[in-house]
Design a protein around this motif. Sequence first.
Motif, PDB file in Angstrom:
ATOM      1  N   ALA A 162      -1.149  -1.666   1.519  1.00 10.26           N
ATOM      2  CA  ALA A 162       0.372  -1.943   1.767  1.00 10.26           C
ATOM      3  C   ALA A 162       0.736  -3.049   2.567  1.00 10.26           C
ATOM      4  O   ALA A 162       1.577  -3.677   1.968  1.00 10.26           O
ATOM      5  N   LYS A 163      -0.197  -3.610   3.310  1.00  7.15           N
ATOM      6  CA  LYS A 163       0.000  -5.060   3.926  1.00  7.15           C
ATOM      7  C   LYS A 163      -0.363  -6.203   2.979  1.00  7.15           C
ATOM      8  O   LYS A 163       0.282  -7.176   3.087  1.00  7.15           O
ATOM      9  N   ALA A 164      -1.292  -5.872   2.169  1.00  4.48           N
ATOM     10  CA  ALA A 164      -1.839  -6.776   1.135  1.00  4.48           C
ATOM     11  C   ALA A 164      -0.763  -6.837   0.101  1.00  4.48           C
ATOM     12  O   ALA A 164      -0.588  -8.178  -0.360  1.00  4.48           O
ATOM     13  N   SER A 165      -0.074  -6.088  -0.458  1.00  2.03           N
ATOM     14  CA  SER A 165       0.911  -6.251  -1.527  1.00  2.03           C
ATOM     15  C   SER A 165       2.220  -5.199  -1.316  1.00  2.03           C
ATOM     16  O   SER A 165       2.261  -4.215  -1.409  1.00  2.03           O
ATOM     17  N   PRO A 166       2.956  -6.193  -0.288  1.00  2.19           N
ATOM     18  CA  PRO A 166       4.164  -5.510  -0.004  1.00  2.19           C
ATOM     19  C   PRO A 166       4.992  -4.807  -0.989  1.00  2.19           C
ATOM     20  O   PRO A 166       5.229  -5.496  -2.103  1.00  2.19           O
ATOM     21  N   GLY A 167       5.427  -3.638  -1.035  1.00  5.52           N
ATOM     22  CA  GLY A 167       6.270  -2.939  -2.079  1.00  5.52           C
ATOM     23  C   GLY A 167       5.617  -2.499  -3.206  1.00  5.52           C
ATOM     24  O   GLY A 167       6.215  -1.796  -4.031  1.00  5.52           O
ATOM     25  N   LYS A 168       4.161  -2.635  -3.325  1.00  6.01           N
ATOM     26  CA  LYS A 168       3.418  -2.298  -4.449  1.00  6.01           C
ATOM     27  C   LYS A 168       2.943  -0.876  -4.532  1.00  6.01           C
ATOM     28  O   LYS A 168       2.846  -0.104  -5.330  1.00  6.01           O
ATOM     29  N   VAL A 169       2.748  -0.599  -3.231  1.00  3.61           N
ATOM     30  CA  VAL A 169       2.354   1.059  -2.857  1.00  3.61           C
ATOM     31  C   VAL A 169       3.354   1.784  -2.998  1.00  3.61           C
ATOM     32  O   VAL A 169       4.440   1.799  -2.660  1.00  3.61           O
ATOM     33  N   THR A 170       3.280   2.704  -3.952  1.00  2.84           N
ATOM     34  CA  THR A 170       4.481   3.984  -4.220  1.00  2.84           C
ATOM     35  C   THR A 170       4.140   5.060  -3.458  1.00  2.84           C
ATOM     36  O   THR A 170       2.974   5.583  -3.553  1.00  2.84           O
ATOM     37  N   TYR A 171       5.170   5.652  -2.726  1.00  2.00           N
ATOM     38  CA  TYR A 171       4.578   7.094  -2.292  1.00  2.00           C
ATOM     39  C   TYR A 171       5.813   8.142  -2.676  1.00  2.00           C
ATOM     40  O   TYR A 171       7.066   7.810  -3.100  1.00  2.00           O
ATOM     41  N   ALA A 172       5.223   9.178  -3.326  1.00  2.78           N
ATOM     42  CA  ALA A 172       6.244  10.242  -4.143  1.00  2.78           C
ATOM     43  C   ALA A 172       6.578  11.292  -3.060  1.00  2.78           C
ATOM     44  O   ALA A 172       5.913  11.694  -2.263  1.00  2.78           O
ATOM     45  N   THR A 173       7.804  11.709  -3.114  1.00  8.65           N
ATOM     46  CA  THR A 173       8.191  12.834  -2.436  1.00  8.65           C
ATOM     47  C   THR A 173       9.173  13.738  -3.193  1.00  8.65           C
ATOM     48  O   THR A 173       9.252  13.585  -4.315  1.00  8.65           O
ATOM     49  N   PRO A 174       9.386  15.118  -2.619  1.00  9.61           N
ATOM     50  CA  PRO A 174      10.259  16.261  -3.437  1.00  9.61           C
ATOM     51  C   PRO A 174      11.636  15.711  -3.654  1.00  9.61           C
ATOM     52  O   PRO A 174      12.402  16.384  -4.307  1.00  9.61           O
ATOM     53  N   GLY A 175      12.060  14.501  -2.795  1.00 11.30           N
ATOM     54  CA  GLY A 175      13.447  13.959  -3.082  1.00 11.30           C
ATOM     55  C   GLY A 175      13.777  13.411  -1.958  1.00 11.30           C
ATOM     56  O   GLY A 175      13.423  13.083  -0.991  1.00 11.30           O
TER      57      GLY A 175
END
Length: 339
Positions: A162-175
């Motif tokens: 996440a630090k190396a690629s700001p905004g590139k890591v995606t995290y899913a949630t139920p809403g």
Amino acid sequence: MPFASRIPHIAHIARLAVAAAWLSALALQPATADPMAPRNGFPSQPVKFISPFPPGGGNDATARLVTTKLPEIMGQAALVDNRGGAGGNIGAKAVADAKPDGYTVLTSQVSIMAVNPTLYGSPGFDPVKNFVPITQINAAPLALVVEANSPIKSFADLAAKAKASPGKVTYATPGNGTLSHLVGVVLAKDNGVEMTHVPYKGAGPALTDLIGGQVDLMVTSTASVAGFVQNGKLRVLAVTSPRRIGVFAKVPTLEELGNNGARFEDWYGFFAPAGTPPERVAFLNEAIVRTLRLPEVSKLVTDGGSEVVASTPEAFAAQLKQDIERWSRIVKLSGARAD
């Protein structure tokens, strides 16, 4: 949201299976509990437990887990009434408006009582003024999970990526606005990283996309992912409880990994309408606590990845106050709104 509208709700199906297994296991247990004597004529009729979500979810399954054995102790039938809608607000308001006689009880959780008043602004009830706590049923963490073959092997890997690629890591949630979303916001802020939130309409489609590699990470309840972890489809990076717990005892907590203060626990609990006579609240508390402490019930709670709490009304009220203060701040930090 990739293909979300067309993907089966596999987590919902899994929860239905878990709930059915719970009830089947309990049905096979002999009636060994000693019934309580009525107090001043209470209860003289069935007690209705309103679950403010559709059948099959965690709230409904928890209500049915307790109410399956409760009649043996309470001496009256315990009926579950599902009234879903508006993130639990419709069912909660129904109980807030009910006659305060001890015969209508709300099965609630952190999101309804501590998150919704800020998230919705006007949910139709006040969690403190309109209810009296009966008992907290359990405490359960959230889990940070990745696909089993993901190159992210640990929380340190996640933070580094996440630090190396700001905004590139995606995290899913139920809403949007769920506990999962709010925890993701706090973790990103506390670790000085930027991650992209991908909200879904429930845990099912989110899990499908996670397993399919379309999102990097998911933050969700332990109950939603336990089966997928056990069958090798998902890997747990960390849990949000203050201590290692139940079937996730080998998984480190966020605090162990250096996230000081990262204690986030979901809970279920029972509430009666404000004005319910104290002696009836006390009767319900004793009956429910005795039910929760039955070995066959407490084992099923633990097997589901949570811990039995079975608190007094006073302790539950203190927990609720603390959670309202904490989650209202987090909702405001996230900027999430539902109205």
